[in-house]
Every structure is written in structure tokens, then in C-alpha cells.
Scaffold this motif. Structure first.
Motif, PDB file in Angstrom:
ATOM      1  N   SER A  28       0.828  -1.210   0.000  1.00 42.43           N
ATOM      2  CA  SER A  28       0.000   0.000   0.000  1.00 42.43           C
ATOM      3  C   SER A  28       0.863   1.261   0.000  1.00 42.43           C
ATOM      4  CB  SER A  28      -0.930   0.018   1.210  1.00 42.43           C
ATOM      5  OG  SER A  28      -1.852  -1.036   1.132  1.00 42.43           O
ATOM      6  N   ALA A  29       1.905   1.263   0.806  1.00 43.61           N
ATOM      7  CA  ALA A  29       2.808   2.416   0.838  1.00 43.61           C
ATOM      8  C   ALA A  29       3.506   2.591  -0.509  1.00 43.61           C
ATOM      9  CB  ALA A  29       3.836   2.243   1.952  1.00 43.61           C
ATOM     10  N   TYR A  30       3.919   1.495  -1.113  1.00 43.85           N
ATOM     11  CA  TYR A  30       4.577   1.540  -2.420  1.00 43.85           C
ATOM     12  C   TYR A  30       3.627   2.109  -3.473  1.00 43.85           C
ATOM     13  CZ  TYR A  30       6.775  -0.096  -6.705  1.00 43.85           C
ATOM     14  OH  TYR A  30       7.318  -0.160  -7.964  1.00 43.85           O
ATOM     15  N   VAL A  31       2.396   1.614  -3.487  1.00 38.73           N
ATOM     16  CA  VAL A  31       1.398   2.086  -4.460  1.00 38.73           C
ATOM     17  C   VAL A  31       1.122   3.575  -4.258  1.00 38.73           C
ATOM     18  CG1 VAL A  31      -1.037   1.881  -5.113  1.00 38.73           C
ATOM     19  CG2 VAL A  31       0.362  -0.167  -4.874  1.00 38.73           C
ATOM     20  N   ALA A  32       1.069   4.019  -3.014  1.00 39.53           N
ATOM     21  CA  ALA A  32       0.816   5.431  -2.733  1.00 39.53           C
ATOM     22  C   ALA A  32       1.983   6.314  -3.180  1.00 39.53           C
ATOM     23  CB  ALA A  32       0.549   5.638  -1.243  1.00 39.53           C
ATOM     24  N   LEU A  33       3.205   5.822  -3.059  1.00 40.09           N
ATOM     25  CA  LEU A  33       4.384   6.614  -3.422  1.00 40.09           C
ATOM     26  C   LEU A  33       4.720   6.552  -4.908  1.00 40.09           C
ATOM     27  CD1 LEU A  33       6.802   5.804  -0.471  1.00 40.09           C
ATOM     28  CD2 LEU A  33       5.711   7.992  -0.977  1.00 40.09           C
ATOM     29  N   MET A  34       4.249   5.548  -5.588  1.00 42.81           N
ATOM     30  CA  MET A  34       4.647   5.328  -6.979  1.00 42.81           C
ATOM     31  C   MET A  34       4.363   6.512  -7.902  1.00 42.81           C
ATOM     32  SD  MET A  34       6.371   3.165  -8.312  1.00 42.81           S
ATOM     33  CE  MET A  34       7.003   2.851  -9.905  1.00 42.81           C
ATOM     34  N   PRO A  35       3.184   7.163  -7.836  1.00 41.49           N
ATOM     35  CA  PRO A  35       2.965   8.310  -8.736  1.00 41.49           C
ATOM     36  C   PRO A  35       3.991   9.426  -8.554  1.00 41.49           C
ATOM     37  CG  PRO A  35       0.880   7.592  -7.797  1.00 41.49           C
ATOM     38  CD  PRO A  35       1.975   6.830  -7.089  1.00 41.49           C
ATOM     39  N   SER A  36       4.351   9.743  -7.318  1.00 43.52           N
ATOM     40  CA  SER A  36       5.332  10.818  -7.106  1.00 43.52           C
ATOM     41  C   SER A  36       6.723  10.392  -7.581  1.00 43.52           C
ATOM     42  CB  SER A  36       5.371  11.246  -5.639  1.00 43.52           C
ATOM     43  OG  SER A  36       5.791  10.181  -4.815  1.00 43.52           O
ATOM     44  N   ILE A  37       7.052   9.121  -7.428  1.00 46.39           N
ATOM     45  CA  ILE A  37       8.349   8.624  -7.914  1.00 46.39           C
ATOM     46  C   ILE A  37       8.400   8.711  -9.434  1.00 46.39           C
ATOM     47  CG2 ILE A  37       9.774   6.543  -8.152  1.00 46.39           C
ATOM     48  CD1 ILE A  37       8.798   5.756  -5.321  1.00 46.39           C
ATOM     49  N   MET A  38       7.314   8.294 -10.085  1.00 50.19           N
ATOM     50  CA  MET A  38       7.279   8.337 -11.549  1.00 50.19           C
ATOM     51  C   MET A  38       7.318   9.785 -12.050  1.00 50.19           C
ATOM     52  SD  MET A  38       7.496   5.281 -12.454  1.00 50.19           S
ATOM     53  CE  MET A  38       7.186   5.405 -14.199  1.00 50.19           C
ATOM     54  N   GLN A  39       6.637  10.691 -11.350  1.00 52.20           N
ATOM     55  CA  GLN A  39       6.657  12.108 -11.731  1.00 52.20           C
ATOM     56  C   GLN A  39       8.068  12.670 -11.610  1.00 52.20           C
ATOM     57  OE1 GLN A  39       4.267  14.008 -13.096  1.00 52.20           O
ATOM     58  NE2 GLN A  39       5.827  15.573 -13.289  1.00 52.20           N
ATOM     59  N   ARG A  40       8.757  12.324 -10.531  1.00 51.34           N
ATOM     60  CA  ARG A  40      10.122  12.796 -10.338  1.00 51.34           C
ATOM     61  C   ARG A  40      11.040  12.253 -11.440  1.00 51.34           C
ATOM     62  NH1 ARG A  40      12.755  10.695  -5.381  1.00 51.34           N
ATOM     63  NH2 ARG A  40      10.598  10.749  -4.754  1.00 51.34           N
ATOM     64  N   ARG A  41      10.879  10.979 -11.771  1.00 50.00           N
ATOM     65  CA  ARG A  41      11.700  10.400 -12.846  1.00 50.00           C
ATOM     66  C   ARG A  41      11.428  11.089 -14.179  1.00 50.00           C
ATOM     67  NH1 ARG A  41      11.429   3.882 -11.722  1.00 50.00           N
ATOM     68  NH2 ARG A  41      12.727   3.891  -9.856  1.00 50.00           N
ATOM     69  N   ALA A  42      10.149  11.350 -14.464  1.00 47.36           N
ATOM     70  CA  ALA A  42       9.802  12.024 -15.719  1.00 47.36           C
ATOM     71  C   ALA A  42      10.404  13.422 -15.755  1.00 47.36           C
ATOM     72  CB  ALA A  42       8.284  12.079 -15.875  1.00 47.36           C
ATOM     73  N   SER A  43      10.329  14.150 -14.644  1.00 47.03           N
ATOM     74  CA  SER A  43      10.914  15.494 -14.579  1.00 47.03           C
ATOM     75  C   SER A  43      12.418  15.442 -14.770  1.00 47.03           C
ATOM     76  CB  SER A  43      10.586  16.144 -13.237  1.00 47.03           C
ATOM     77  OG  SER A  43       9.206  16.317 -13.096  1.00 47.03           O
ATOM     78  N   ASP A  44      13.077  14.486 -14.114  1.00 43.14           N
ATOM     79  CA  ASP A  44      14.524  14.334 -14.264  1.00 43.14           C
ATOM     80  C   ASP A  44      14.892  14.009 -15.710  1.00 43.14           C
ATOM     81  OD1 ASP A  44      14.755  14.813 -11.562  1.00 43.14           O
ATOM     82  OD2 ASP A  44      15.173  12.717 -11.022  1.00 43.14           O
ATOM     83  N   TYR A  45      14.101  13.142 -16.339  1.00 40.51           N
ATOM     84  CA  TYR A  45      14.364  12.770 -17.728  1.00 40.51           C
ATOM     85  C   TYR A  45      14.203  13.980 -18.646  1.00 40.51           C
ATOM     86  CZ  TYR A  45      13.824  10.632 -22.300  1.00 40.51           C
ATOM     87  OH  TYR A  45      13.946  10.326 -23.615  1.00 40.51           O
ATOM     88  N   GLU A  46      13.117  14.742 -18.444  1.00 40.23           N
ATOM     89  CA  GLU A  46      12.875  15.926 -19.265  1.00 40.23           C
ATOM     90  C   GLU A  46      13.977  16.960 -19.070  1.00 40.23           C
ATOM     91  OE1 GLU A  46       8.966  17.158 -18.124  1.00 40.23           O
ATOM     92  OE2 GLU A  46       8.007  15.513 -19.214  1.00 40.23           O
ATOM     93  N   ALA A  47      14.426  17.154 -17.842  1.00 45.24           N
ATOM     94  CA  ALA A  47      15.511  18.106 -17.575  1.00 45.24           C
ATOM     95  C   ALA A  47      16.801  17.642 -18.252  1.00 45.24           C
ATOM     96  CB  ALA A  47      15.717  18.269 -16.071  1.00 45.24           C
ATOM     97  N   GLY A  48      17.086  16.356 -18.191  1.00 44.37           N
ATOM     98  CA  GLY A  48      18.275  15.818 -18.849  1.00 44.37           C
ATOM     99  C   GLY A  48      18.204  15.960 -20.360  1.00 44.37           C
ATOM    100  N   ALA A  49      17.028  15.715 -20.919  1.00 47.89           N
ATOM    101  CA  ALA A  49      16.855  15.861 -22.365  1.00 47.89           C
ATOM    102  C   ALA A  49      17.014  17.320 -22.774  1.00 47.89           C
ATOM    103  CB  ALA A  49      15.490  15.328 -22.784  1.00 47.89           C
ATOM    104  N   ALA A  50      16.509  18.256 -21.976  1.00 39.38           N
ATOM    105  CA  ALA A  50      16.643  19.683 -22.271  1.00 39.38           C
ATOM    106  C   ALA A  50      18.108  20.100 -22.214  1.00 39.38           C
ATOM    107  CB  ALA A  50      15.808  20.502 -21.295  1.00 39.38           C
ATOM    108  N   ARG A  51      18.841  19.602 -21.216  1.00 41.62           N
ATOM    109  CA  ARG A  51      20.278  19.935 -21.120  1.00 41.62           C
ATOM    110  C   ARG A  51      21.041  19.376 -22.318  1.00 41.62           C
ATOM    111  NH1 ARG A  51      19.453  18.790 -15.673  1.00 41.62           N
ATOM    112  NH2 ARG A  51      20.236  16.680 -15.925  1.00 41.62           N
ATOM    113  N   ALA A  52      20.727  18.147 -22.705  1.00 40.34           N
ATOM    114  CA  ALA A  52      21.409  17.538 -23.845  1.00 40.34           C
ATOM    115  C   ALA A  52      21.116  18.311 -25.130  1.00 40.34           C
ATOM    116  CB  ALA A  52      20.989  16.074 -23.988  1.00 40.34           C
ATOM    117  N   SER A  53      19.872  18.730 -25.283  1.00 37.62           N
ATOM    118  CA  SER A  53      19.495  19.506 -26.468  1.00 37.62           C
ATOM    119  C   SER A  53      20.217  20.846 -26.473  1.00 37.62           C
ATOM    120  CB  SER A  53      17.979  19.708 -26.475  1.00 37.62           C
ATOM    121  OG  SER A  53      17.602  20.511 -27.553  1.00 37.62           O
ATOM    122  N   GLN A  54      20.279  21.479 -25.306  1.00 41.25           N
ATOM    123  CA  GLN A  54      20.965  22.772 -25.202  1.00 41.25           C
ATOM    124  C   GLN A  54      22.451  22.606 -25.488  1.00 41.25           C
ATOM    125  OE1 GLN A  54      20.865  24.527 -21.281  1.00 41.25           O
ATOM    126  NE2 GLN A  54      20.941  26.600 -22.117  1.00 41.25           N
TER     127      GLN A  54
END
Length: 99
Positions: free
Chosen positions: A61-87
Motif C-alpha cells: 500500500s505504501a509503495y502504491v501510494a508513493l509510486m505516482p510521485s516517484i514516476m513524476q520525479r523520474r519524468a521530470s529528471d528525464y525531461e531536464a536531462g533531455a533539455a540539457r542535452a538539447s541545449q
């Protein structure tokens, strides 16, 4: 009819089940001279298994509750990395000498 779970899920379930069985057996069964469990052993096993199942449910239950925020953080990190690479790629392209 439900689809069959992937083999790794079945393997993980069986590993947890076997570990739980082993822990509860070692904790609760003290006399192997009889074919049947004593009332005390049976009560202990019920309590032990129930406690492990409840704790596993709480962890899941704790894992399921935390999973959306973990996935959001990973997506944000990925997008930031892609933006830096593009820049960096754009900067490297503009810094190249022209003939």
C-alpha cells in the motif's frame, strides 16, 4: 478469465511465500514427533502468517501510494536531462567553425 501473471511475478510470490513458511515454521513448530500440529503450534502459525501478510499489505500500500510521485520525479529528471542535452547539442553546433 484473468491472464496469467508474468513468470517473474510468480517467482517473486513463491519466494516470499517460501520465506514466510520457513520463518513461521521455525518460530512456531517445536516438536516433530507427531504428525499433526498441536493447538498451540497452529495458533502460533496462524498469528505469524497473518502478521507477515498484514505487514506485506502495508508495504505494498505504501509503495502504491508513493509510486505516482516517484514516476513524476523520474519524468521530470528525464525531461531536464533531455533539455540539457538539447541545449548542449545546440551550443556545440553553433560553436563549430565555418569554412
Amino acid at each position: 478469465r484473468l491472464p496469467a501473471p508474468p513468470l517473474f511475478q510468480l517467482r517473486d510470490f513463491l519466494l516470499v511465500y517460501n520465506r514466510m513458511t520457513e520463518l513461521c515454521f521455525r518460530h512456531c513448530v517445536s516438536n516433530l514427533n507427531y504428525r499433526l500440529l498441536t493447538g498451540r503450534e497452529e495458533t502460533c502459525l496462524d498469528s505469524c502468517a497473518g502478521k507477515l501478510v498484514r505487514s506485506n499489505h502495508r508495504l505494498v500500500s505504501a509503495y502504491v501510494a508513493l509510486m505516482p510521485s516517484i514516476m513524476q520525479r523520474r519524468a521530470s529528471d528525464y525531461e531536464a536531462g533531455a533539455a540539457r542535452a538539447s541545449q548542449n547539442s545546440a551550443q556545440a553546433g553553433s560553436a563549430a567553425p565555418t569554412a
